[in-house]
Design a protein around this motif. Structure first.
Motif, PDB file in Angstrom:
ATOM      1  N   PRO A 269       0.848  -1.199   0.000  1.00  0.00           N
ATOM      2  CA  PRO A 269       0.000   0.000   0.000  1.00  0.00           C
ATOM      3  C   PRO A 269       0.883   1.248   0.000  1.00  0.00           C
ATOM      4  CG  PRO A 269      -0.812  -1.585   1.596  1.00  0.00           C
ATOM      5  CD  PRO A 269       0.522  -2.100   1.107  1.00  0.00           C
ATOM      6  N   GLY A 270       0.515   2.224  -0.813  1.00  0.00           N
ATOM      7  CA  GLY A 270       1.352   3.409  -0.957  1.00  0.00           C
ATOM      8  C   GLY A 270       1.085   4.461   0.113  1.00  0.00           C
ATOM      9  N   PRO A 271       1.969   5.466   0.182  1.00  0.00           N
ATOM     10  CA  PRO A 271       1.847   6.483   1.235  1.00  0.00           C
ATOM     11  C   PRO A 271       0.588   7.342   1.117  1.00  0.00           C
ATOM     12  CG  PRO A 271       3.622   7.036  -0.323  1.00  0.00           C
ATOM     13  CD  PRO A 271       3.158   5.644  -0.653  1.00  0.00           C
ATOM     14  N   LEU A 272       0.125   7.587  -0.109  1.00  0.00           N
ATOM     15  CA  LEU A 272      -1.056   8.458  -0.226  1.00  0.00           C
ATOM     16  C   LEU A 272      -2.330   7.724   0.217  1.00  0.00           C
ATOM     17  CD1 LEU A 272      -1.805  11.321  -0.798  1.00  0.00           C
ATOM     18  CD2 LEU A 272      -2.093  10.747  -3.219  1.00  0.00           C
ATOM     19  N   ALA A 273      -2.381   6.418  -0.006  1.00  0.00           N
ATOM     20  CA  ALA A 273      -3.533   5.637   0.487  1.00  0.00           C
ATOM     21  C   ALA A 273      -3.617   5.760   2.005  1.00  0.00           C
ATOM     22  CB  ALA A 273      -3.406   4.173   0.076  1.00  0.00           C
ATOM     23  N   GLU A 274      -2.487   5.612   2.644  1.00  0.00           N
ATOM     24  CA  GLU A 274      -2.429   5.694   4.115  1.00  0.00           C
ATOM     25  C   GLU A 274      -2.813   7.103   4.586  1.00  0.00           C
ATOM     26  OE1 GLU A 274      -2.148   3.403   6.165  1.00  0.00           O
ATOM     27  OE2 GLU A 274      -1.441   4.273   8.055  1.00  0.00           O
ATOM     28  N   GLN A 275      -2.265   8.109   3.893  1.00  0.00           N
ATOM     29  CA  GLN A 275      -2.569   9.505   4.241  1.00  0.00           C
ATOM     30  C   GLN A 275      -4.070   9.786   4.085  1.00  0.00           C
ATOM     31  OE1 GLN A 275      -0.512  12.717   5.147  1.00  0.00           O
ATOM     32  NE2 GLN A 275      -2.624  12.496   5.803  1.00  0.00           N
ATOM     33  N   MET A 276      -4.605   9.360   2.937  1.00  0.00           N
ATOM     34  CA  MET A 276      -6.029   9.626   2.684  1.00  0.00           C
ATOM     35  C   MET A 276      -6.891   8.898   3.699  1.00  0.00           C
ATOM     36  SD  MET A 276      -8.252  11.309   0.962  1.00  0.00           S
ATOM     37  CE  MET A 276      -7.420  11.997  -0.479  1.00  0.00           C
ATOM     38  N   TRP A 277      -6.521   7.687   4.072  1.00  0.00           N
ATOM     39  CA  TRP A 277      -7.290   6.939   5.084  1.00  0.00           C
ATOM     40  C   TRP A 277      -7.324   7.734   6.394  1.00  0.00           C
ATOM     41  CZ3 TRP A 277      -6.515   4.743   9.908  1.00  0.00           C
ATOM     42  CH2 TRP A 277      -7.529   3.883  10.349  1.00  0.00           C
ATOM     43  N   HIS A 278      -6.196   8.332   6.771  1.00  0.00           N
ATOM     44  CA  HIS A 278      -6.170   9.133   8.008  1.00  0.00           C
ATOM     45  C   HIS A 278      -7.035  10.384   7.882  1.00  0.00           C
ATOM     46  CE1 HIS A 278      -3.542   6.890  10.643  1.00  0.00           C
ATOM     47  NE2 HIS A 278      -2.782   6.600   9.592  1.00  0.00           N
ATOM     48  N   TRP A 279      -6.932  11.071   6.740  1.00  0.00           N
ATOM     49  CA  TRP A 279      -7.790  12.247   6.530  1.00  0.00           C
ATOM     50  C   TRP A 279      -9.260  11.846   6.631  1.00  0.00           C
ATOM     51  CZ3 TRP A 279      -4.767  14.073   1.562  1.00  0.00           C
ATOM     52  CH2 TRP A 279      -3.617  14.777   1.959  1.00  0.00           C
ATOM     53  N   TYR A 280      -9.566  10.692   6.073  1.00  0.00           N
ATOM     54  CA  TYR A 280     -10.955  10.197   6.072  1.00  0.00           C
ATOM     55  C   TYR A 280     -11.418   9.898   7.504  1.00  0.00           C
ATOM     56  CZ  TYR A 280     -14.960   7.707   4.028  1.00  0.00           C
ATOM     57  OH  TYR A 280     -16.229   7.315   3.657  1.00  0.00           O
ATOM     58  N   GLN A 281     -10.568   9.256   8.272  1.00  0.00           N
ATOM     59  CA  GLN A 281     -10.936   8.955   9.672  1.00  0.00           C
ATOM     60  C   GLN A 281     -11.112  10.240  10.468  1.00  0.00           C
ATOM     61  OE1 GLN A 281     -11.769   5.791  10.176  1.00  0.00           O
ATOM     62  NE2 GLN A 281     -11.019   5.472   8.107  1.00  0.00           N
ATOM     63  N   ASP A 282     -10.208  11.198  10.262  1.00  0.00           N
ATOM     64  CA  ASP A 282     -10.325  12.480  10.984  1.00  0.00           C
ATOM     65  C   ASP A 282     -11.634  13.157  10.630  1.00  0.00           C
ATOM     66  OD1 ASP A 282      -7.877  12.044  12.094  1.00  0.00           O
ATOM     67  OD2 ASP A 282      -6.781  13.426  10.768  1.00  0.00           O
ATOM     68  N   PHE A 283     -11.977  13.107   9.344  1.00  0.00           N
ATOM     69  CA  PHE A 283     -13.208  13.738   8.889  1.00  0.00           C
ATOM     70  C   PHE A 283     -14.423  13.050   9.532  1.00  0.00           C
ATOM     71  CE2 PHE A 283     -16.680  14.067   5.769  1.00  0.00           C
ATOM     72  CZ  PHE A 283     -16.845  15.438   5.791  1.00  0.00           C
TER      73      PHE A 283
END
Ligand code: PDD
Length: 291
Positions: A269-283
């Motif tokens: 899994p790439g870094p942007l997938a991980e980043q976006m998952w965190h943004w999504y959880q925060d949201f």
């Protein structure tokens, strides 16, 4: 109570035990797949993007010329009752409206006296856990053999069912649908790519379901200054991507790390997938805190 369907369920204005929820075998949902549906995720008993899901339901009903049998408030009230009575904090609410049951079989619309059938229930919401997210999933590509109104969330899902089954038969989690050389989406998910740090998403056309998760991801990308292109994605770009994701209300953001047996990018899994998952959880958390 079964483990996947909470009781009561909602059928035609009534809250009933599942065993008492009866539908005619002449129902057009059963005979023709003549109906629409929605799947709404619920986190900590808060329905996520409920207005947007109900708007997409309305757009699909309009698309098949079926009057919405419930007002927005009546939908919300039914949904809140299902949520309150279900045993899980995180849920998936399934809604379905069909063109009802006539006293005969005829392709053309039934008379106005035939009431639509409205069915809804709460199930558990099981999103990918940390292990699965760390591994990512395998996917295959298949020709997109669906009809030409894939923007409508209709019951007639046979082409999606057959595509997903091909994936499962090959030990894969999803089938990505290729039409005229371009990737449109997955059998039950939208698709995103990352190439050279840019996020790529196919545009909303009649050949793709406008995902609620897709919209959230585009908003989060814009809010965080993530470079983004919305344009048709050729199959060759899909195969050369650094990252490929599948996204949906139940999968959230899940990296596809192998495509047709070949690693995607690094195969991790790439870094942007991980980043976006965190943004999504925060949201999600910010919405839940708002109540
Ligand atoms: N499926 N594309 C297709 C064909 C889908 O079936 C789905 C969702 C999506 C993603 O939409 P959203 O982000 O609104 O969940 C895209 C649901 C989960 C289902 O069929 O159960």
């Amino acid at each position: 109570m079964g483990t996947q369907v909470a009781e009561p369920v909602f059928l035609n204005g009534q809250f009933l035990p599942l065993a008492d929820a009866r539908v005619s075998p002449l129902d057009r949902g059963f005979l023709y797949g003549d109906g629409v549906y929605e799947m709404i995720p619920v986190y900590s008993r808060q329905a996520f993007r409920l207005d947007q899901h109900l708007q997409r339901l309305q757009a699909t009903l309009d698309g098949i010329q079926l009057a919405n049998p419930l007002t927005v408030d009546a939908w919300k009230s039914a949904i809140f009752t299902l949520i309150e009575n279900a045993p899980w904090p995180d849920q998936s609410i399934y809604l379905q409206v069909t063109r009802g049951a006539d006293d005969k079989r005829d392709h053309a619309f039934p008379p106005a006296s035939v009431a639509p059938t409205v069915f809804a229930f709460a199930g558990p919401l099981i999103t990918p856990d940390a292990d699965l997210r760390a591994r990512g999933v395998a996917a295959i590509t298949v020709p997109d053999q669906r009809w030409a109104r894939c923007d409508l969330k209709v019951l007639s899902l046979l082409a999606n069912v057959l595509a997903r089954q091909q994936a499962v038969a090959r030990g894969c989690a999803e089938a990505l649908l290729i039409r005229d050389g371009f990737v449109k989406e997955g059998a039950a998910s939208n698709v995103f790519l990352v190439k050279n740090g840019r996020l790529l998403a196919p545009p909303k056309t009649q050949l793709m379901l406008p995902g609620i998760t897709y919209d959230v991801i585009l908003e989060l990308a814009a809010a965080h200054g993530q470079p983004l292109d919305i344009r048709e994605i050729h199959e060759t770009e899909l195969r050369a991507a650094d990252e490929v994701w599948m996204t949906s209300s139940t999968k959230e953001i899940l990296a596809i790390t192998q495509l047709d047996g070949i690693p995607v990018g690094s195969g991790q899994p790439g870094p942007l997938a991980e980043q976006m998952w965190h943004w999504y959880q925060d949201f999600k958390n910010s919405i839940m805190r708002k109540g």
